[in-house]
Every structure is written in C-alpha cells, then in structure tokens.
Write a protein that holds these residues in place. Structure first.
Motif, PDB file in Angstrom:
ATOM      1  N   GLU A 250       0.811  -1.224   0.000  1.00 26.56           N
ATOM      2  CA  GLU A 250       0.000   0.000   0.000  1.00 26.56           C
ATOM      3  C   GLU A 250       0.841   1.269   0.000  1.00 26.56           C
ATOM      4  O   GLU A 250       0.410   2.305  -0.479  1.00 26.56           O
ATOM      5  CB  GLU A 250      -0.975   0.009   1.202  1.00 26.56           C
ATOM      6  CG  GLU A 250      -2.012  -1.109   1.154  1.00 26.56           C
ATOM      7  CD  GLU A 250      -2.810  -1.140  -0.160  1.00 26.56           C
ATOM      8  OE1 GLU A 250      -3.081  -0.063  -0.722  1.00 26.56           O
ATOM      9  OE2 GLU A 250      -3.143  -2.252  -0.628  1.00 26.56           O
ATOM     10  N   THR A 251       2.055   1.190   0.553  1.00 29.87           N
ATOM     11  CA  THR A 251       2.897   2.391   0.535  1.00 29.87           C
ATOM     12  C   THR A 251       3.625   2.540  -0.799  1.00 29.87           C
ATOM     13  O   THR A 251       3.867   3.652  -1.261  1.00 29.87           O
ATOM     14  CB  THR A 251       3.944   2.380   1.674  1.00 29.87           C
ATOM     15  OG1 THR A 251       4.575   1.103   1.690  1.00 29.87           O
ATOM     16  CG2 THR A 251       3.334   2.685   3.010  1.00 29.87           C
ATOM     17  N   MET A 252       3.978   1.400  -1.400  1.00 28.38           N
ATOM     18  CA  MET A 252       4.775   1.476  -2.638  1.00 28.38           C
ATOM     19  C   MET A 252       3.966   1.986  -3.827  1.00 28.38           C
ATOM     20  O   MET A 252       4.456   2.793  -4.616  1.00 28.38           O
ATOM     21  CB  MET A 252       5.316   0.082  -3.022  1.00 28.38           C
ATOM     22  CG  MET A 252       6.601  -0.383  -2.374  1.00 28.38           C
ATOM     23  SD  MET A 252       8.058   0.632  -2.602  1.00 28.38           S
ATOM     24  CE  MET A 252       8.500   0.514  -4.303  1.00 28.38           C
ATOM     25  N   ILE A 253       2.725   1.482  -3.976  1.00 30.05           N
ATOM     26  CA  ILE A 253       2.003   1.767  -5.230  1.00 30.05           C
ATOM     27  C   ILE A 253       1.848   3.280  -5.487  1.00 30.05           C
ATOM     28  O   ILE A 253       2.173   3.748  -6.578  1.00 30.05           O
ATOM     29  CB  ILE A 253       0.645   1.019  -5.283  1.00 30.05           C
ATOM     30  CG1 ILE A 253       0.941  -0.485  -5.404  1.00 30.05           C
ATOM     31  CG2 ILE A 253      -0.220   1.494  -6.455  1.00 30.05           C
ATOM     32  CD1 ILE A 253      -0.279  -1.391  -5.373  1.00 30.05           C
ATOM     33  N   PRO A 254       1.441   4.088  -4.486  1.00 26.85           N
ATOM     34  CA  PRO A 254       1.314   5.520  -4.774  1.00 26.85           C
ATOM     35  C   PRO A 254       2.660   6.205  -5.046  1.00 26.85           C
ATOM     36  O   PRO A 254       2.696   7.293  -5.621  1.00 26.85           O
ATOM     37  CB  PRO A 254       0.695   6.098  -3.489  1.00 26.85           C
ATOM     38  CG  PRO A 254       0.305   4.943  -2.667  1.00 26.85           C
ATOM     39  CD  PRO A 254       1.012   3.728  -3.138  1.00 26.85           C
ATOM     40  N   ARG A 255       3.755   5.565  -4.651  1.00 27.72           N
ATOM     41  CA  ARG A 255       5.065   6.149  -4.954  1.00 27.72           C
ATOM     42  C   ARG A 255       5.521   5.735  -6.351  1.00 27.72           C
ATOM     43  O   ARG A 255       6.248   6.447  -7.020  1.00 27.72           O
ATOM     44  CB  ARG A 255       6.092   5.705  -3.909  1.00 27.72           C
ATOM     45  CG  ARG A 255       5.699   6.141  -2.491  1.00 27.72           C
ATOM     46  CD  ARG A 255       6.642   5.576  -1.460  1.00 27.72           C
ATOM     47  NE  ARG A 255       7.916   6.252  -1.487  1.00 27.72           N
ATOM     48  CZ  ARG A 255       9.051   5.714  -1.055  1.00 27.72           C
ATOM     49  NH1 ARG A 255       9.061   4.491  -0.572  1.00 27.72           N
ATOM     50  NH2 ARG A 255      10.158   6.396  -1.110  1.00 27.72           N
ATOM     51  N   LEU A 256       5.090   4.538  -6.769  1.00 30.18           N
ATOM     52  CA  LEU A 256       5.560   4.022  -8.064  1.00 30.18           C
ATOM     53  C   LEU A 256       4.881   4.714  -9.243  1.00 30.18           C
ATOM     54  O   LEU A 256       5.480   4.832 -10.315  1.00 30.18           O
ATOM     55  CB  LEU A 256       5.306   2.510  -8.153  1.00 30.18           C
ATOM     56  CG  LEU A 256       6.260   1.620  -7.346  1.00 30.18           C
ATOM     57  CD1 LEU A 256       5.770   0.174  -7.330  1.00 30.18           C
ATOM     58  CD2 LEU A 256       7.680   1.677  -7.901  1.00 30.18           C
ATOM     59  N   ILE A 257       3.646   5.125  -9.075  1.00 29.53           N
ATOM     60  CA  ILE A 257       2.957   5.722 -10.220  1.00 29.53           C
ATOM     61  C   ILE A 257       2.646   7.185  -9.944  1.00 29.53           C
ATOM     62  O   ILE A 257       2.632   7.635  -8.799  1.00 29.53           O
ATOM     63  CB  ILE A 257       1.680   4.935 -10.598  1.00 29.53           C
ATOM     64  CG1 ILE A 257       0.696   4.877  -9.436  1.00 29.53           C
ATOM     65  CG2 ILE A 257       2.045   3.539 -11.083  1.00 29.53           C
ATOM     66  CD1 ILE A 257      -0.593   4.128  -9.785  1.00 29.53           C
ATOM     67  N   GLY A 258       2.407   7.918 -11.037  1.00 28.50           N
ATOM     68  CA  GLY A 258       2.168   9.355 -10.913  1.00 28.50           C
ATOM     69  C   GLY A 258       0.730   9.657 -10.512  1.00 28.50           C
ATOM     70  O   GLY A 258      -0.129   8.766 -10.470  1.00 28.50           O
ATOM     71  N   GLU A 259       0.479  10.946 -10.239  1.00 29.72           N
ATOM     72  CA  GLU A 259      -0.875  11.380  -9.842  1.00 29.72           C
ATOM     73  C   GLU A 259      -1.890  11.048 -10.934  1.00 29.72           C
ATOM     74  O   GLU A 259      -3.008  10.634 -10.641  1.00 29.72           O
ATOM     75  CB  GLU A 259      -0.891  12.896  -9.581  1.00 29.72           C
ATOM     76  CG  GLU A 259      -0.209  13.315  -8.280  1.00 29.72           C
ATOM     77  CD  GLU A 259      -0.722  12.553  -7.062  1.00 29.72           C
ATOM     78  OE1 GLU A 259      -1.952  12.481  -6.891  1.00 29.72           O
ATOM     79  OE2 GLU A 259       0.106  12.006  -6.297  1.00 29.72           O
ATOM     80  N   THR A 260      -1.512  11.224 -12.188  1.00 29.62           N
ATOM     81  CA  THR A 260      -2.459  10.962 -13.278  1.00 29.62           C
ATOM     82  C   THR A 260      -2.895   9.502 -13.246  1.00 29.62           C
ATOM     83  O   THR A 260      -4.089   9.193 -13.361  1.00 29.62           O
ATOM     84  CB  THR A 260      -1.809  11.297 -14.639  1.00 29.62           C
ATOM     85  OG1 THR A 260      -1.320  12.636 -14.579  1.00 29.62           O
ATOM     86  CG2 THR A 260      -2.797  11.164 -15.780  1.00 29.62           C
TER      87      THR A 260
END
Ligand code: MLT
Length: 265
Positions: A149-159
C-alpha cells in the motif's frame, strides 16, 4: 516464448519475442518481468526483445541469494551467454538502471546501447539506507504486504493514481507474487550499491534517458543530471507518467524506445 534457464545457482525465468538486434529489459523493484508486458509485442517487430525476472523475483528462484547488485549484472551477462547474445541494447528501469550501471562496470563489452529509465546514478543517502534496512526487517517479519500500500502511490504518478486503476491493480498482483526474503535482499543490495556518478563520463555507447514528469522516486532532475553527464545522450520526458512510464503511458514510452533503437545513434 517463455523459459526457465539455469544460471549458476538459480533458475531464471525469461521471455522473448521477435528477431533482429536484441533489446534486454531489466525490471524495477519490487516487480517482475511482467512490468514489460506492454513492451514485448510493441517492440518485437524488427528486434529480439528479451525480459527476465531477477533471481528471487517473479518466477525465478533465489538460488544462493542476491548479495549485491553485481550479482544481477553477472546473471545478465550469463543469461546473454546462454541466449548467444554477445551484445544488446540494455534498458534498465530504476533498480534495473542500477543493475545496468553494474553491468557497465563489470561487462562493458556486452552493452551496445543503453536506456536508463526513471533511475539515478547516485548512491543512497544515509537516511535512505537506514529506511531500506528498516523496510527489509519489516518485510521479513510481516511479509510483502507490509510494502504494497505504501509502494504503489510512490511508483505511479498522480495521473495514473486518479485515472488508471488497472495499473495499480497489476502492480499489486506483481508485488504480492514476490517472496519477502527476495524483496528484503534486494532492498539491502540497493542500499549497498556504489555511487555511479563517476561512470557517467565513461559511458561511450549511445544512451537514451527516459523519465516520467510525475516521477516522485527518481524525479526528472536526476534524469537531467545523467543526461548532462553522458556525452551525446538523448533525453525524453514522458508527460502524465510517474516512475513507471512503460506501464502508465506505454504508447509514449514505446515510441521513445523505438525512435532510439531504430535510429543510427
Ligand atoms: C525501483 O523502482 O526499482 C525502486 O523504487 C528503486 C529504489 O527504491 O531506489
């Protein structure tokens, strides 16, 4: 075609498609060769596209362990021997880029061209190193779920976070397919990697630098530093993508790679 190939003390899972000049893709952390699904078909017309799982990741066994990223570089060279590929275009994304630097250091003659995507030449700061050691301990005690859960929002951009749920879903599946021990070992290997900044001036093969404009992990400034340091390198900023433009905006990523591998330089 997919295969499992014995490389030293590990079984390495490898996929390849097409014929022509080889292009080898090195995957990011904590993923697998599945991250290159959108590259294989798109780039295999006219090229032999190869991707494989690092030891311990995806469908590859861990064998005697990772140790340092030099192990990944040596596995890459041994896999190239097995596939009768003397030289290839090497495309490394993030941790794959760190491994590409190690390959350049140890097996320079195997690299015909280089693509450094969403990566950095610098080593970890002390703080980043401490964070990786803590994360490795957390993954060993609580499993890979500790980082999903912490990695996914860091791996991809806001879009992508706002409009490409299929990318998050696929990342979750890939991350969860990896074993805690392999993830922990890769974290420690990245923490101990050397600074490759001095290498930039010695990179004398045609090089493409790619980065997503929303990359939070290895921001565009890191890519610009590598571009300035590598004489004659090309630079592509991919709009609307974060750290994984090959998955988030595959059309743009593939266009940049195809322009580069089809050009004379
Ligand atoms: C990766 O995408 O391979 C990792 O985020 C790299 C890193 O943690 O430095």
């Amino acid at each position: 075609m997919s295969d499992r190939i014995r490389i030293g003390d590990a079984e390495i899972a490898c996929s390849e498609k097409g014929s022509g000049r080889p292009v080898i893709f090195l995957h990011a952390f904590p993923l697998s060769r599945r991250m290159w699904d959108d590259q294989i078909d798109a780039l295999s017309g006219g090229h032999r596209v190869v991707c494989f799982d690092w030891r311990g990741f995806g469908e590859s066994s861990l064998g005697g362990g990772i140790g340092t990223l030099d192990r990944f570089a040596d596995d890459t060279a041994a896999l190239m021997d097995h596939l009768s590929i003397p030289k290839a275009t090497i495309c490394g994304l993030s941790m794959g880029g760190y491994a590409a630097f190690a390959l350049f250091r140890r097996h320079r003659d195997r690299i015909e061209r280089l693509i450094l995507a969403d990566t950095r030449a610098t080593a970890d700061t002390d703080e980043a190193r401490r964070g990786r050691i803590e994360t490795a301990a957390a993954v060993r005690s609580s499993g890979v779920e500790a980082i999903v859960e912490t990695m996914i929002p860091r791996l991809i951009g806001e879009t992508s976070l706002n409009s490409r749920p299929q990318v998050s879903d696929k990342l979750g599946r890939i991350i969860r397919s990896n074993s805690p021990e392999s993830v922990a070992q890769a974290l420690l290997a990245m923490a101990s990697r050397p600074d490759s900044s001095d290498l930039l001036a010695r990179i004398d093969v045609p090089t493409l630098i790619i980065v997503g404009n929303e990359d939070k992990l290895t921001p565009p400034a890191e890519a610009e530093t590598m571009h300035r340091g590598i004489a004659g390198s090309r630079f592509e900023l991919i709009q609307g993508a974060g750290h994984l433009p090959n998955m988030e905006t595959p059309g743009e990523f593939n266009r940049a790679v195809a322009d580069f591998i089809n050009s004379g330089s």
